[in-house]
Structures are given as structure tokens and as C-alpha cells.
Design an enzyme around this catalytic site. Structure first.
Site, PDB file in Angstrom:
ATOM      1  N   LYS A 196       0.818  -1.147  -0.011  1.00 26.86           N
ATOM      2  CA  LYS A 196       0.106   0.038  -0.097  1.00 26.86           C
ATOM      3  C   LYS A 196       0.849   1.200  -0.038  1.00 26.86           C
ATOM      4  CE  LYS A 196      -3.405   2.289   2.656  1.00 26.86           C
ATOM      5  NZ  LYS A 196      -4.483   2.227   3.630  1.00 26.86           N
ATOM      6  N   LYS A 248      -2.203  -1.613  -3.775  1.00 23.19           N
ATOM      7  CA  LYS A 248      -2.933  -0.260  -3.860  1.00 23.19           C
ATOM      8  C   LYS A 248      -2.221   0.850  -3.932  1.00 23.19           C
ATOM      9  CE  LYS A 248      -6.209   1.873  -0.757  1.00 23.19           C
ATOM     10  NZ  LYS A 248      -6.333   2.150   0.843  1.00 23.19           N
ATOM     11  N   SER A 274     -10.282   5.668  -4.751  1.00 22.26           N
ATOM     12  CA  SER A 274     -11.312   6.634  -4.808  1.00 22.26           C
ATOM     13  C   SER A 274     -10.550   7.766  -5.579  1.00 22.26           C
ATOM     14  CB  SER A 274     -11.312   7.225  -3.188  1.00 22.26           C
ATOM     15  OG  SER A 274     -10.044   7.631  -2.822  1.00 22.26           O
TER      16      SER A 274
HETATM   17  C1  PBG Z   1      -7.604   3.141   5.508  1.00 25.24           C
HETATM   18  C2  PBG Z   1      -7.583   2.873   4.250  1.00 25.24           C
HETATM   19  C3  PBG Z   1      -7.388   3.956   3.080  1.00 25.24           C
HETATM   20  C4  PBG Z   1      -7.985   3.508   1.946  1.00 25.24           C
HETATM   21  C5  PBG Z   1      -8.327   2.044   2.119  1.00 25.24           C
HETATM   22  N1  PBG Z   1      -8.148   2.093   3.710  1.00 25.24           N
HETATM   23  C6  PBG Z   1      -7.046   5.363   3.039  1.00 25.24           C
HETATM   24  C7  PBG Z   1      -5.769   5.869   3.782  1.00 25.24           C
HETATM   25  O1  PBG Z   1      -4.852   4.815   3.542  1.00 25.24           O
HETATM   26  O2  PBG Z   1      -5.338   6.923   3.721  1.00 25.24           O
HETATM   27  C8  PBG Z   1      -8.076   4.099   0.690  1.00 25.24           C
HETATM   28  C9  PBG Z   1      -9.034   3.740  -0.364  1.00 25.24           C
HETATM   29  C10 PBG Z   1      -9.521   4.655  -1.271  1.00 25.24           C
HETATM   30  O3  PBG Z   1      -8.787   5.721  -1.698  1.00 25.24           O
HETATM   31  O4  PBG Z   1     -10.422   4.430  -2.367  1.00 25.24           O
HETATM   32  N2  PBG Z   1      -6.268   3.157   6.031  1.00 25.24           N
END
Ligand code: PBG
Length: 324
Positions: A196, A248, A274
Site C-alpha cells: 500500500k 494499492k 477513490s
Molecule cells: C484506511 C484506508 C484508506 C483506503 C482504504 N483503507 C485510506 C488511507 O490509507 O489513507 C483508501 C481507499 C481509497 O482511496 O479508495 N487506511
């Protein structure tokens, strides 16, 4: 045989010819639908940066799950927005927390749908970080993974089939695995957000989940733009017991999806995040891009890169389109 004897265009001349030689397929079975469940509301609240996506009360979550199930989407992933936040994410670990309530309601009303829950503290902390803070104000890895394990258990007791840690703490997969196993949940799977990245493409999600960090950013735990490091993250998570690994964001990391698939040959998820959704929506609303074509192109690219499944805010619409 070179041109002019060989002509690549011969097999592109009709839709059916193109269908016959199509190398990749996108099916409803590939889709995971994300849902935001919010405590203390009775009606859906629109998320401005994600047109068509809402924070939902439990009853509406169940309704969306029915629609997903009717369209044969196999799974949903739940994110919770609790009634109250504090420095130590107390709401995350309660048996009557908002995600837990939603899981129970789905399980009581929608037969067979796989329920995945996001395990992370950023929606539950008042400072918005994915873990608890040390005295020095840094996210404390080892204290956080204890709370994450305690967050996963009530999800599973409520009936979740899969837990999905998205926090990027070291050792959390192993810690959650051992907590599940020692509590009698050896058959519950872990889908780990293994690679991630610290990405600007999560911007709209933070409005959706009300989880923008109140100071600093997430670069102390999420990844820089590296490649080999992603493979190490994935290797560690598999070693610790991850059943499904995730990359991701998807669009900026198609190469990583491919490398992970080729290296490990394990079930692989891509998160169509998103920001990827919002970009296409915004351009489509301006009349600058064809949303339906753009989203299919993106999802096919993720499949081609090696993803077995895709978390996408377009899940319902794409499933509907594929069913016609
Ligand atoms: C929580 C999380 C996030 C996303 C999924 N789980 C945000 C982040 O890490 O800031 C992002 C999902 C998306 O942008 O659609 N940690």
C-alpha cells in the site's frame, strides 16, 4: 509472415471477431464492492468527491448488499465511521461497533455474500492516523498491532468472513492470524493490503471515511514509490499468513500487480481507489471522457496486470452492465 500477407486488423473487423480473440475477461466474480457505514444517521449522506457514493446507515447497507448479491457480486468490503473518535480508537474494538452491527445485519438478511471488513484505526482515531501514537507523537507499531487484533475479533464474531488490514504496520498480519486462531477462527481469511503506497489517490476516501490525518501524513508507514520493497512486503505478509494480498492504488501500480502475481502466484487483489474513481467521474461530468468506456479499460488493465479481484466503487454499475 510480414505485411502485406499478415494483417492484424483482420480479427478486429467485427465485435464478435474481437470477442473471439479477447485474451482477458472481466466478470462479476472479479468485483468487490466497498461500502461506508456510518453510525448515528438515518439517511444516506453523499460523499461530494465521489459522486454516487454515500455514507450509509445499516439498513441501507443491507439494501446495497441485496442489490450486489442479486447481481452476483461475490463480496463487499465494509468501512466504518463511528459515532465518536478518540486518541486510542476505543470504538474500533467494541462488540456493538458500527461495522460489527452492519456485518450482523448483512449476515441475517443476505444469503451467501462474502463480508470483508477493513481493519485499520484511521477511521477511529481523532488524529486520523492508522495507529495509536507514542509519547514522541509517532505511530507506535507494536502497540497498534495489538489493537488491530482486538479490532478484527469483534468483526469476525459478528460474522465477517475475511478481515482486511489496511494500516501498513509491521507484523499485523501475523498478530491478527494468531488472535483469530487462538479464538477459534482458524477458517477466517485475511486479505492484506500488503503493498500500500503513500498515495495522493486516496484523497476522496478520506472525505468518505472522515479519516484525514490531523497532522503530518502517512509516509511513516505507507510505502514510497519503490518496486522491490513491495515484493518484500508481500513476502512477509504471505509468511505471516495472508490468504489474499492486495496492491494499492491499482492504476499507478500495474507493474507491481504483475510482479507480485509472477513472483508469488497467490490470490491477488487490486484496489481501484477513490482518486481513480473521482478523476473519471469529474472528467465525465465535464463531458471530457466516456465514463463507461474508461472504467472498463481501467478494470481490464488491472486484470491484465494480474489481479484476480478488484475492489471498485463501480462494482454495482459494472456488474449491472456485465449482466446485460
Ligand atoms: C484506511 C484506508 C484508506 C483506503 C482504504 N483503507 C485510506 C488511507 O490509507 O489513507 C483508501 C481507499 C481509497 O482511496 O479508495 N487506511
Amino acid at each position: 509472415m510480414p505485411f502485406p500477407e499478415m494483417r492484424m486488423r483482420r480479427l478486429r473487423r467485427s465485435e464478435n471477431l474481437r470477442r473471439m480473440v479477447r485474451e482477458y475477461s472481466l466478470s462479476t466474480a472479479d468485483l468487490i464492492m466497498p461500502l461506508f457505514v456510518r453510525a448515528g444517521i438515518d439517511e444516506p449522506l453523499p460523499i461530494l468527491s465521489m459522486p454516487g457514493v454515500f455514507q450509509l446507515p445499516v439498513a441501507h447497507v443491507v439494501e446495497q448488499c441485496r442489490r450486489a448479491s442479486d447481481l452476483e457480486i461475490p463480496a463487499v468490503i465494509l468501512f466504518g465511521i463511528p459515532a465518536a473518535k478518540n486518541a486510542v480508537a476505543s470504538e474500533a474494538t467494541r462488540d456493538d461497533g458500527i461495522v460489527q452491527s452492519a456485518v450482523r445485519a448483512i449476515k441475517d438478511n443476505v444469503e451467501g455474500l462474502v463480508v470483508i471488513t477493513d481493519v485499520c484505526l484511521c477511521e477511529y482515531t481523532d488524529h486520523g492516523h492508522c495507529g495509536v501514537l507514542s509519547d514522541a507523537g509517532e505511530v507506535d507499531n507494536d502497540a497498534t498491532i495489538e489493537i488491530l487484533a482486538a479490532q478484527g475479533l469483534p468483526h469476525v464474531r459478528a460474522g465477517a468472513d475475511v478481515v482486511a488490514p489496511s494500516d501498513m504496520m509491521d507484523g499485523r498480519v501475523g498478530r491478527i492470524r494468531s488472535a483469530l486462531d487462538s479464538s477459534g477462527f482458524k477458517d477466517v481469511a485475511i486479505m492484506s493490503y500488503s503493498a500500500k503506497y503513500a498515495s495522493a489517490f486516496y484523497g476522496p476516501f478520506r472525505e468518505a471515511a472522515d479519516s484525514t490525518p490531523q497532522f503530518g501524513d502517512r509516509r511513516g508507514y505507507q510505502m514510497d514509490f519503490n518496486g522491490d520493497e513491495a515484493l518484500r512486503e508481500v513476502a512477509m505478509d504471505i509468511e505471516e499468513g495472508a490468504d489474499i494480498v492486495m496492491v494499492k492504488p491499482a492504476m499507478a501500480c500495474l507493474d507491481i500487480l504483475r510482479r507480485v502475481k509472477e513472483t508469488f502466484r497467490v490470490p491477488l487483489a487490486a484496489y481501484n481507489v477513490s482518486g481513480e474513481f473521482a478523476m473519471v467521474k469529474a472528467a465525465a461530468e465535464a463531458g471530457w471522457i466516456d465514463e463507461k468506456k474508461a472504467r472498463l479499460e481501467m478494470l481490464y488493465a488491472m486484470k491484465r496486470a494480474g489481479a484476480d479481484m478488484i475492489v471498485t466503487y463501480w462494482a454495482l454499475e459494472v456488474a449491472d452492465e456485465l449482466s446485460r
